[in-house]
Design a protein around this motif. Structure first.
Motif, PDB file in Angstrom:
ATOM      1  N   ASP A 146       0.853  -1.191   0.000  1.00 49.51           N
ATOM      2  CA  ASP A 146       0.000   0.000   0.000  1.00 49.51           C
ATOM      3  C   ASP A 146       0.883   1.234   0.000  1.00 49.51           C
ATOM      4  O   ASP A 146       2.040   1.196   0.448  1.00 49.51           O
ATOM      5  N   PHE A 147       0.331   2.341  -0.512  1.00 50.42           N
ATOM      6  CA  PHE A 147       0.986   3.648  -0.469  1.00 50.42           C
ATOM      7  C   PHE A 147       0.310   4.500   0.602  1.00 50.42           C
ATOM      8  O   PHE A 147      -0.906   4.463   0.770  1.00 50.42           O
ATOM      9  N   LYS A 148       1.122   5.273   1.326  1.00 49.72           N
ATOM     10  CA  LYS A 148       0.605   6.237   2.299  1.00 49.72           C
ATOM     11  C   LYS A 148       1.155   7.614   1.966  1.00 49.72           C
ATOM     12  O   LYS A 148       2.368   7.786   1.825  1.00 49.72           O
ATOM     13  N   GLU A 149       0.247   8.569   1.855  1.00 49.18           N
ATOM     14  CA  GLU A 149       0.640   9.935   1.526  1.00 49.18           C
ATOM     15  C   GLU A 149       0.831  10.744   2.804  1.00 49.18           C
ATOM     16  O   GLU A 149       0.076  10.603   3.762  1.00 49.18           O
ATOM     17  N   ARG A 150       1.861  11.582   2.820  1.00 51.38           N
ATOM     18  CA  ARG A 150       2.139  12.450   3.951  1.00 51.38           C
ATOM     19  C   ARG A 150       1.688  13.879   3.639  1.00 51.38           C
ATOM     20  O   ARG A 150       1.792  14.346   2.506  1.00 51.38           O
ATOM     21  N   GLU A 155      11.850  15.377   4.551  1.00 49.40           N
ATOM     22  CA  GLU A 155      13.012  16.112   4.056  1.00 49.40           C
ATOM     23  C   GLU A 155      12.626  17.060   2.924  1.00 49.40           C
ATOM     24  O   GLU A 155      13.470  17.455   2.108  1.00 49.40           O
ATOM     25  N   GLY A 156      11.328  17.425   2.864  1.00 49.59           N
ATOM     26  CA  GLY A 156      10.875  18.339   1.824  1.00 49.59           C
ATOM     27  C   GLY A 156      10.777  17.722   0.454  1.00 49.59           C
ATOM     28  O   GLY A 156      10.454  18.432  -0.510  1.00 49.59           O
ATOM     29  N   ARG A 157      10.994  16.400   0.308  1.00 54.30           N
ATOM     30  CA  ARG A 157      11.000  15.760  -1.015  1.00 54.30           C
ATOM     31  C   ARG A 157      10.066  14.570  -1.102  1.00 54.30           C
ATOM     32  O   ARG A 157       9.369  14.405  -2.103  1.00 54.30           O
ATOM     33  N   VAL A 178       9.323   7.750  -0.884  1.00 54.00           N
ATOM     34  CA  VAL A 178       9.550   7.989  -2.311  1.00 54.00           C
ATOM     35  C   VAL A 178       8.968   9.348  -2.669  1.00 54.00           C
ATOM     36  O   VAL A 178       8.099   9.875  -1.972  1.00 54.00           O
ATOM     37  N   GLU A 179       9.444   9.889  -3.781  1.00 51.38           N
ATOM     38  CA  GLU A 179       8.974  11.204  -4.193  1.00 51.38           C
ATOM     39  C   GLU A 179       7.599  11.126  -4.833  1.00 51.38           C
ATOM     40  O   GLU A 179       6.755  11.999  -4.618  1.00 51.38           O
ATOM     41  N   MET A 264       9.875  16.558  12.267  1.00 53.87           N
ATOM     42  CA  MET A 264      10.677  16.579  11.034  1.00 53.87           C
ATOM     43  C   MET A 264      11.399  15.241  10.864  1.00 53.87           C
ATOM     44  O   MET A 264      12.634  15.161  10.987  1.00 53.87           O
ATOM     45  N   PRO A 265      10.691  14.145  10.620  1.00 55.39           N
ATOM     46  CA  PRO A 265      11.351  12.857  10.424  1.00 55.39           C
ATOM     47  C   PRO A 265      12.098  12.806   9.095  1.00 55.39           C
ATOM     48  O   PRO A 265      11.796  13.549   8.151  1.00 55.39           O
ATOM     49  N   THR A 266      13.057  11.909   9.016  1.00 56.64           N
ATOM     50  CA  THR A 266      13.875  11.733   7.817  1.00 56.64           C
ATOM     51  C   THR A 266      13.758  10.294   7.330  1.00 56.64           C
ATOM     52  O   THR A 266      13.055   9.459   7.904  1.00 56.64           O
ATOM     53  N   ARG A 267      14.496   9.993   6.249  1.00 52.88           N
ATOM     54  CA  ARG A 267      14.503   8.626   5.727  1.00 52.88           C
ATOM     55  C   ARG A 267      15.109   7.664   6.739  1.00 52.88           C
ATOM     56  O   ARG A 267      14.666   6.510   6.853  1.00 52.88           O
ATOM     57  N   ALA A 268      16.121   8.114   7.458  1.00 51.82           N
ATOM     58  CA  ALA A 268      16.708   7.257   8.483  1.00 51.82           C
ATOM     59  C   ALA A 268      15.700   6.963   9.591  1.00 51.82           C
ATOM     60  O   ALA A 268      15.658   5.840  10.129  1.00 51.82           O
ATOM     61  N   ASP A 269      14.865   7.936   9.941  1.00 49.46           N
ATOM     62  CA  ASP A 269      13.835   7.695  10.948  1.00 49.46           C
ATOM     63  C   ASP A 269      12.803   6.692  10.454  1.00 49.46           C
ATOM     64  O   ASP A 269      12.289   5.880  11.236  1.00 49.46           O
TER      65      ASP A 269
END
Length: 451
Positions: A146-150, A155-157, A178-179, A264-269
């Motif tokens: 499934d896809f989840k939209e934020r 990270e602004g991307r 993903v973008e 402000m979570p990131t990809r690492a989070d």
């Protein structure tokens, strides 16, 4: 009247009777005081009752029951209640009380509220009969995507997160920011996971464009994976991954807050949240292994097992197409083919003991004659194994109420079913069990895909 209305009426009568008893006691006390030469006003002042009020109480009220207060109640007739019930059948249980008042201004608000409450209770109990608990028997056999939209991109991307989960072990395989939610992203992620863990037997998803794209379907077919799409507007069919999306979002925010990046979570989070979910989840209980341990101990499907499962799906698919009057070589659209596959894959999973369906609530034995035609067909004995009639049942015409076991009091009672339950033969009991399993099938729109 309903049980609640009758109870309210009984409480009202008791309250009026208690009021009459108190009035008689006060009048008797005032009479005794007058006989002893004490003014009655001294008694009423001690009881915090106005002397004028006591004098206004007529003697007739103290000798008989008090009259009802307010306007005389005029309960709705049977025809009026049936009209409201048909209106609710057309509009559904989400109909507000204001809509009923606008449609039936001549009826009392109490009657409309009572009918609406009882109709919602009927629909809630009907939905309970369709719910079931799914037990996925083998880790690695069935995945869900499934896809989840934020609202705010990471990270602004990265405005989307691709979630892929194994249903048996509840191990989160991917929580990838993903973008854009494109079919290229889905296909690349599938290939990466298939090369790392091996392809599953079934992959569940909704009807989003990236999942139902022709290239994505072709990729799954080349890998020997059966695609299982949810019914339209029923995200609960894929409830396992839908629920995991909310949990992972919470873990992700908590990890970012712990690392000093609140909000402000990131990809690492996101990756840390995935690992945290796999380490905390214990599908077999708090003493059992974690999701990561179950996933590590899995046995990948061999080529022979995949071939047997694919052959079972193809055989069941052909039988369902014939049952639904589809030509063998007829090309079906996406949603028609998905409906056929839902039944075929479900029966193949149950036959291979990869899935067990446990009904949460078993209907009564004599519900068959009181339910609609579609439910009566599902409860009838069948010799060909599990069947499903939810998607090809005859629709109900607007304005025509559905018969149900939970009937309103003004409706006629259903006919009694002859024979006792204990007099059934073993074969009849087995046929009944199979038909009940068919009714609680995963193909039901209200059945959860995970829970």
């Amino acid at each position: 009247m309903s049980v609640s209305r009758r109870q309210s009426r009984q409480q009202y009568d008791r309250r009026r009777q208690d009021e009459l008893s108190v009035r008689r006691s006060v009048a008797a006390a005032c009479g005794d005081a007058r006989q002893r030469g004490v003014p009655a006003i001294r008694v009423t002042s001690l009881l915090a009752v106005s002397d004028r009020t006591v004098r206004r109480w007529p003697r007739a009220q103290l000798e008989s029951r008090l009259a009802d207060r307010g306007r005389p109640a005029r309960c709705a007739s049977r025809e009026e209640r049936n009209a409201v019930y048909r209106f609710l059948c057309e509009r559904g249980p989400a109909t507000p009380l204001a809509a009923l008042q606008a449609e039936f201004p001549e009826l009392r608000r109490a009657d409309l509220q009572d009918l609406l409450r009882r109709y919602r209770r009927i629909q809630r109990r009907k939905a309970e009969r369709l719910r079931s608990r799914l037990e996925w028997r083998r880790p690695g056999a069935v995945w869900a995507a499934d896809f989840k939209e934020r609202r705010e991109p990471l990270e602004g991307r990265y405005g989307w997160l691709l979630s892929i989960k194994d249903l048996a072990s509840r191990c989160q395989l991917t929580w990838l920011p993903v973008e854009e939610a494109t079919e290229a992203v889905v296909q690349a992620t599938y290939l990466e996971l298939f090369a790392e863990h091996g392809p599953p037997l079934v992959l569940k998803s909704d009807n989003g464009g990236p999942f139902r794209a022709d290239e994505t379907k072709r990729l799954l077919a080349e890998q020997g994976v059966a695609a299982l799409f949810s019914p339209r507007r029923h995200p609960q069919y894929n409830g396992g991954v839908e629920r995991a999306n909310g949990q992972l979002s919470t873990y992700q925010e908590a990890v970012a807050d712990y690392r000093g990046r609140s909000g402000m979570p990131t990809r690492a989070d996101a990756e840390s949240a995935r690992q945290l979910a796999n380490a905390l989840s214990r599908p077999e209980g708090w003493r059992g292994p974690t999701s990561a341990e179950l996933w590590a101990a899995r046995t990948p499907a061999a080529a022979e097992e995949r071939a047997v499962f694919t052959a079972a799906v193809e055989a069941t698919r052909s039988a369902i197409r014939a049952q639904w009057n589809f030509a063998p070589d007829e090309h079906l659209g996406h949603y028609a083919q998905a409906a056929v596959d839902r039944k075929a894959v479900r029966d193949a999973l149950v036959a291979q003991d990869l899935l067990r369906i446990h009904p949460r609530r078993k209907p009564r034995i004599n519900d068959a004659l009181s339910l609609g035609d579609d439910a009566a067909c599902a409860r009838a004995p069948c010799e060909s194994g599990p069947i499903e009639i939810a998607e090809n049942a005859a629709p109900i015409a607007p304005g025509e109420p559905r018969a149900d076991k939970m009937q309103l009091p003004h409706e006629s009672s259903p006919p009694a079913v002859g024979g006792a339950a204990g007099s059934q033969s073993p074969s009849a009991a087995e046929n009944q069990r199979q038909s009940e399993e068919a009714q609680y099938s995963t193909n039901k729109p209200s059945a959860s895909g995970q829970n």
